[in-house]
Motif scaffolding. Sequence first.
Motif, short mmCIF file in Angstrom:
data_model
loop_
_atom_site.label_atom_id
_atom_site.label_comp_id
_atom_site.label_asym_id
_atom_site.label_seq_id
_atom_site.Cartn_x
_atom_site.Cartn_y
_atom_site.Cartn_z
N ASP A 188 14.08 -21.62 -31.88
CA ASP A 188 15.19 -21.59 -30.94
C ASP A 188 16.43 -21.09 -31.68
OD1 ASP A 188 14.00 -22.45 -28.58
OD2 ASP A 188 14.01 -24.54 -29.28
N LEU A 212 15.24 -18.17 -25.01
CA LEU A 212 15.73 -17.00 -24.29
C LEU A 212 14.60 -16.04 -23.93
CD1 LEU A 212 18.96 -16.32 -26.36
CD2 LEU A 212 18.83 -17.14 -24.00
N ASP A 260 24.59 -17.68 -28.05
CA ASP A 260 24.42 -18.28 -26.73
C ASP A 260 25.35 -19.49 -26.60
OD1 ASP A 260 22.43 -18.37 -24.26
OD2 ASP A 260 22.83 -20.44 -24.91
N ARG A 261 26.05 -19.58 -25.51
CA ARG A 261 27.02 -20.65 -25.30
C ARG A 261 26.44 -22.04 -25.50
NH1 ARG A 261 29.48 -20.75 -19.47
NH2 ARG A 261 27.30 -21.17 -19.03
N ASP A 262 25.15 -22.21 -25.25
CA ASP A 262 24.52 -23.52 -25.40
C ASP A 262 24.10 -23.83 -26.84
OD1 ASP A 262 24.85 -23.94 -22.69
OD2 ASP A 262 22.85 -23.16 -22.20
N ASN A 263 24.26 -22.88 -27.75
CA ASN A 263 23.84 -23.07 -29.14
C ASN A 263 24.98 -23.74 -29.93
OD1 ASN A 263 23.01 -22.88 -31.82
ND2 ASN A 263 22.19 -20.80 -31.57
N ASP A 296 25.65 -12.92 -18.72
CA ASP A 296 24.49 -12.11 -18.36
C ASP A 296 24.18 -10.99 -19.36
OD1 ASP A 296 24.26 -13.63 -15.98
OD2 ASP A 296 25.74 -12.33 -15.02
N LYS A 316 20.52 -12.41 -21.04
CA LYS A 316 19.61 -12.87 -19.99
C LYS A 316 20.45 -13.31 -18.79
CE LYS A 316 15.78 -16.09 -19.39
NZ LYS A 316 14.99 -17.13 -20.02
N ARG A 319 22.81 -16.61 -18.44
CA ARG A 319 23.21 -17.11 -19.76
C ARG A 319 24.51 -16.43 -20.17
NH1 ARG A 319 18.77 -20.25 -21.85
NH2 ARG A 319 20.25 -20.77 -23.49
N GLU A 335 26.89 -15.32 -23.51
CA GLU A 335 27.10 -15.13 -24.95
C GLU A 335 28.59 -15.31 -25.22
OE1 GLU A 335 24.98 -13.89 -27.80
OE2 GLU A 335 23.65 -14.94 -26.42
#
Length: 135
Positions: free
Chosen positions: A2, A7, A94-97, A117, A120, A123, A125
């Motif tokens: 991950d 992704l 990625d914003r969630d990382n 987007d 993906k 999602r 960035e």
Amino acid sequence: MDPWRGLGYRAPALGRWLGRVASQSSDEIWLARTRPRGPVQGIVVVQGNFLLGSFIALLAVRPSAAGRGVGRALLAHVEARTFASRRWLYVSFDRDNQTARRFYRRQGFARVGALPDLIKPGRVEVLLRKGRSPV
């Protein structure tokens, strides 16, 4: 590993991309090993000629090597090469990382903006940059 697995990236596609990057004259790939000819502990892919600087397209550290300075060492190498002739060093994640967010903030990167987007659909960035220190 991950976040790429989440992704939808798979090893064969990543291998093909790395092969294409290796053939580009403005791109560089650097590997980190803890001993000569030992297993690769980290990788960084840098794309040159990006908005008055360079762009870190990929920085990955083997989970078993996390927290041992491998990422910092790769980043320091990239910064030295970039700031010798360029003004900016960029990276996105990625914003969630949250791990990447903390790492790059500790290394002095500042947020430039969000890129929805890009990788993906659905999602986001986050684009960061770090400037060369004044001489």
